[in-house]
Design a protein around this motif. Structure first.
Motif, mmCIF file in Angstrom:
data_model
loop_
_atom_site.group_PDB
_atom_site.id
_atom_site.type_symbol
_atom_site.label_atom_id
_atom_site.label_comp_id
_atom_site.label_asym_id
_atom_site.label_seq_id
_atom_site.Cartn_x
_atom_site.Cartn_y
_atom_site.Cartn_z
ATOM 1 N N THR A 68 -42.477 21.492 -8.459
ATOM 2 C CA THR A 68 -42.368 22.832 -9.024
ATOM 3 C C THR A 68 -41.412 22.836 -10.207
ATOM 4 O O THR A 68 -41.707 23.429 -11.249
ATOM 5 C CB THR A 68 -41.870 23.827 -7.958
ATOM 6 N N GLY A 91 -43.007 21.041 -13.138
ATOM 7 C CA GLY A 91 -44.006 21.910 -13.757
ATOM 8 C C GLY A 91 -43.365 23.009 -14.576
ATOM 9 O O GLY A 91 -43.806 23.312 -15.685
ATOM 10 N N LEU A 92 -42.331 23.612 -14.022
ATOM 11 C CA LEU A 92 -41.612 24.660 -14.748
ATOM 12 C C LEU A 92 -41.003 24.102 -16.027
ATOM 13 O O LEU A 92 -41.070 24.729 -17.085
ATOM 14 C CB LEU A 92 -40.518 25.261 -13.861
ATOM 15 N N ALA A 98 -42.076 21.562 -17.762
ATOM 16 C CA ALA A 98 -43.150 21.280 -18.723
ATOM 17 C C ALA A 98 -43.611 22.560 -19.417
ATOM 18 O O ALA A 98 -43.827 22.580 -20.629
ATOM 19 C CB ALA A 98 -44.318 20.608 -18.011
ATOM 20 N N ILE A 99 -43.751 23.622 -18.648
ATOM 21 C CA ILE A 99 -44.161 24.901 -19.231
ATOM 22 C C ILE A 99 -43.105 25.398 -20.208
ATOM 23 O O ILE A 99 -43.422 25.847 -21.315
ATOM 24 C CB ILE A 99 -44.425 25.941 -18.128
ATOM 25 N N LEU A 100 -41.849 25.315 -19.822
ATOM 26 C CA LEU A 100 -40.772 25.751 -20.721
ATOM 27 C C LEU A 100 -40.730 24.906 -21.989
ATOM 28 O O LEU A 100 -40.481 25.435 -23.078
ATOM 29 C CB LEU A 100 -39.429 25.700 -19.998
ATOM 30 N N MET A 126 -43.273 23.412 -23.458
ATOM 31 C CA MET A 126 -44.388 23.816 -24.319
ATOM 32 C C MET A 126 -44.085 25.136 -25.022
ATOM 33 O O MET A 126 -44.347 25.290 -26.216
ATOM 34 C CB MET A 126 -45.676 23.929 -23.508
ATOM 35 N N LEU A 127 -43.546 26.087 -24.283
ATOM 36 C CA LEU A 127 -43.204 27.370 -24.887
ATOM 37 C C LEU A 127 -42.108 27.218 -25.928
ATOM 38 O O LEU A 127 -42.124 27.875 -26.971
ATOM 39 C CB LEU A 127 -42.771 28.368 -23.805
ATOM 40 N N THR A 128 -41.162 26.352 -25.650
ATOM 41 C CA THR A 128 -40.069 26.118 -26.584
ATOM 42 C C THR A 128 -40.599 25.538 -27.886
ATOM 43 O O THR A 128 -40.242 25.994 -28.968
ATOM 44 C CB THR A 128 -39.030 25.162 -25.967
ATOM 45 N N ALA A 154 -33.710 27.029 -21.792
ATOM 46 C CA ALA A 154 -34.560 26.369 -20.799
ATOM 47 C C ALA A 154 -33.702 25.609 -19.787
ATOM 48 O O ALA A 154 -33.969 25.646 -18.581
ATOM 49 C CB ALA A 154 -35.535 25.419 -21.482
#
Length: 45
Positions: free
Chosen positions: A4, A7-8, A10-12, A14-16, A33
């Motif tokens: 988890t 994954g979090l 990785a998402i952060l 990408m958004l960054t 992040a």
């Protein structure tokens, strides 16, 4: 639990990368992040 957080993270990441337009903005985004990840890991314990 570790999946988890990964994954979090990785998402952060990408958004960054998508949201920042300057080196300073990138540094601020990475800092934010990191703080979110620290808070999530502290809550998980």
């Amino acid at each position: 639990m570790q999946k988890t957080l990964v994954g979090l993270g990785a998402i952060l990441a990408m958004l960054t990368l998508a949201g920042c337009q300057t080196a300073q903005g990138f540094g601020e985004d990475v800092s934010t992040a990191g703080q979110v990840i620290q808070q999530e890991s502290a809550e998980a314990m």
